[in-house]
Enzyme design. Structure first.
Site, short mmCIF file in Angstrom:
data_model
loop_
_atom_site.label_atom_id
_atom_site.label_comp_id
_atom_site.label_asym_id
_atom_site.label_seq_id
_atom_site.Cartn_x
_atom_site.Cartn_y
_atom_site.Cartn_z
N ARG A 114 38.81 98.80 -2.73
CA ARG A 114 37.12 98.84 -2.74
C ARG A 114 36.53 98.69 -1.37
NH1 ARG A 114 36.57 94.71 -7.75
NH2 ARG A 114 38.25 93.87 -6.70
N LYS B 194 35.57 90.98 -2.08
CA LYS B 194 36.39 89.98 -2.58
C LYS B 194 36.00 88.78 -1.49
CE LYS B 194 38.92 89.66 -5.26
NZ LYS B 194 38.33 88.92 -6.75
N TYR C 252 31.84 88.84 -3.99
CA TYR C 252 32.27 87.89 -4.90
C TYR C 252 33.06 86.60 -4.39
CZ TYR C 252 32.03 91.28 -8.78
OH TYR C 252 31.56 92.42 -9.60
N HIS D 95 33.82 83.36 -6.51
CA HIS D 95 34.69 82.72 -7.20
C HIS D 95 35.35 81.40 -6.88
CE1 HIS D 95 34.90 86.17 -9.71
NE2 HIS D 95 35.31 87.02 -9.14
N GLU E 14 29.01 86.72 -8.73
CA GLU E 14 29.46 86.43 -9.98
C GLU E 14 28.29 85.46 -10.75
OE1 GLU E 14 31.50 83.50 -7.49
OE2 GLU E 14 31.14 85.70 -7.56
N ASP F 18 40.92 84.57 -11.45
CA ASP F 18 40.26 84.53 -10.31
C ASP F 18 39.04 83.22 -10.28
OD1 ASP F 18 38.44 86.02 -11.94
OD2 ASP F 18 38.07 87.65 -10.56
#
Length: 370
Positions: free
Chosen positions: A15, A74, A93, A95, A117, A269
């Site tokens: 991505r 990510k 993101y 996490h 998120e 994750d």
């Protein structure tokens, strides 16, 4: 503002954080966008398309990271920590509840970490997590069905069965966005589907949508043990916003499943909701514990990058533009959704569940912003 879009470096992460349409939107608001050469290739986007949209192509990751705000997909990996610096904004993101070292590094360097998120609307929904949860939920059944094939270590069960044979038993832990989408595919494949959740309204909604095609059960230890022990495929779909996922399936329970059964933990994750779960990659996606095949890839949607990139960037753009137009502090003060997305700021951890997960000092984001 100067915006950077580096190429993702996580294993088989195809991505990209921005499409040419996103570039056009940023440039149209007076911002400049630096895109690392080849960043969009995995999603089928050629460098020329970015150039036509108004981006400046740069040869190295360091060039893209030199921007004031970096837009990614990510979480940054250790190889990228050297790019961290005070006043840098990272929009991706993160996490962080499952990433102690990254959390500490972001705080130590003074990076403003805005996590997709945890951007949260007043109704409690998570608009930037939703599209990838939809993708991951649907993929979970696809990959689970493949793992059930004998040549992949599974017990040799076809989820839909055929006349005169039993259907595969699919148990989904959590009836939210991931769970609903997993149920959609599992029902479509003809499986016997049970969804466990603690929210009565969620179970009522699922039964309205699927009718008699699924069974819903209250998620407690007894029901989890009864369902998981006889399941062919278990999908972990539990989410606690920004926090570590609760461990609902113990190693003892995994040991009681039939050999060749499969678990797919979409919550990996965030630490995973299955005790025997550990993150894997698309290169080596599965491993076995007590004869049960575990699929625990932490970036599942990266495998369907074309769908995922457009689904993600359609939703991240409006908040990214707000941050670029106003800066993090002003954008957060103007919109509580953005405020809740700020996980680190000015050297502090500003999201409670993340600080709690790592026993770090928590500074309320309102105070950190000043």
């Amino acid at each position: 503002m100067l915006i950077g879009v580096p190429k993702e470096i996580k294993t088989r992460e195809y991505r990209v954080g921005m499409t040419p349409a996103g570039v056009r939107a940023f440039v149209g608001r007076g911002h400049k966008v630096l895109v690392q050469q080849g960043a969009g290739e995995g999603s089928g986007i050629k460098d020329e398309a970015y150039v036509r949209a108004g981006a400046t192509m740069v040869p190295t990751a360091a060039d893209a990271w030199s921007a004031e705000m970096v837009v990614k997909v990510k979480e940054p990996l250790p190889a990228e920590y050297g790019f961290f610096r005070k006043d840098l904004i990272i929009y991706t993101y993160l996490h962080l509840a499952a990433e102690p070292e990254l959390t500490k590094k972001l705080a130590q360097t003074g990076v403003a970490g805005v996590a997709y998120e945890t951007i949260e609307l007043p109704d409690g929904s998570l608009p930037l997590l939703r599209p990838m949860s939809e993708v991951a939920g649907r993929m979970a059944v696809q990959v689970g069905a493949a793992c059930l094939q004998k040549e992949h270590g599974g017990k040799g069960i076809l989820l839909g069965g055929v006349p005169g044979t039993r259907r595969g038993r699919v148990v989904i832990l959590g009836g939210g966005v991931v769970g609903k989408n997993a149920a959609t595919i599992a029902v479509g494949m003809g499986a016997q589907v049970t969804v466990l959740d603690v929210r009565g309204q969620t179970m009522e909604y699922l039964e309205d949508v699927f009718g008699g095609a699924i069974e819903t059960l209250y998620s407690n230890a007894d029901n989890i043990e009864a369902c998981v022990s006889r399941a062919d495929l278990v999908i972990g779909a539990v989410l606690v916003t920004g926090a570590k996922a609760p461990k609902l399936v113990t190693e003892k329970l995994i040991s009681e499943m039939e050999t060749g059964s499969v678990v797919v933990d979409v919550a990996v994750d965030q630490g995973g909701c299955i005790e025997t779960c550990r993150p894997t990659t698309h290169d080596n996606p599965t491993y076995e514990v007590h004869g049960v095949v575990h699929y625990c890839v932490a970036n599942m949607p990266g495998a369907v990058s074309h769908t995922s990139t457009w689904a993600l960037t359609n939703t991240t753009l409006q908040y990214g533009l707000a941050i670029a137009d106003k800066g993090v502090a002003a954008a957060a003060r103007a919109d509580r959704a953005v405020l809740l997305g700020v996980n680190t700021f000015g050297g502090a951890v500003t999201y409670g569940p993340v600080a709690q997960a790592h026993n770090l000092e928590y500074v309320p984001v309102e105070r950190a912003l000043g």
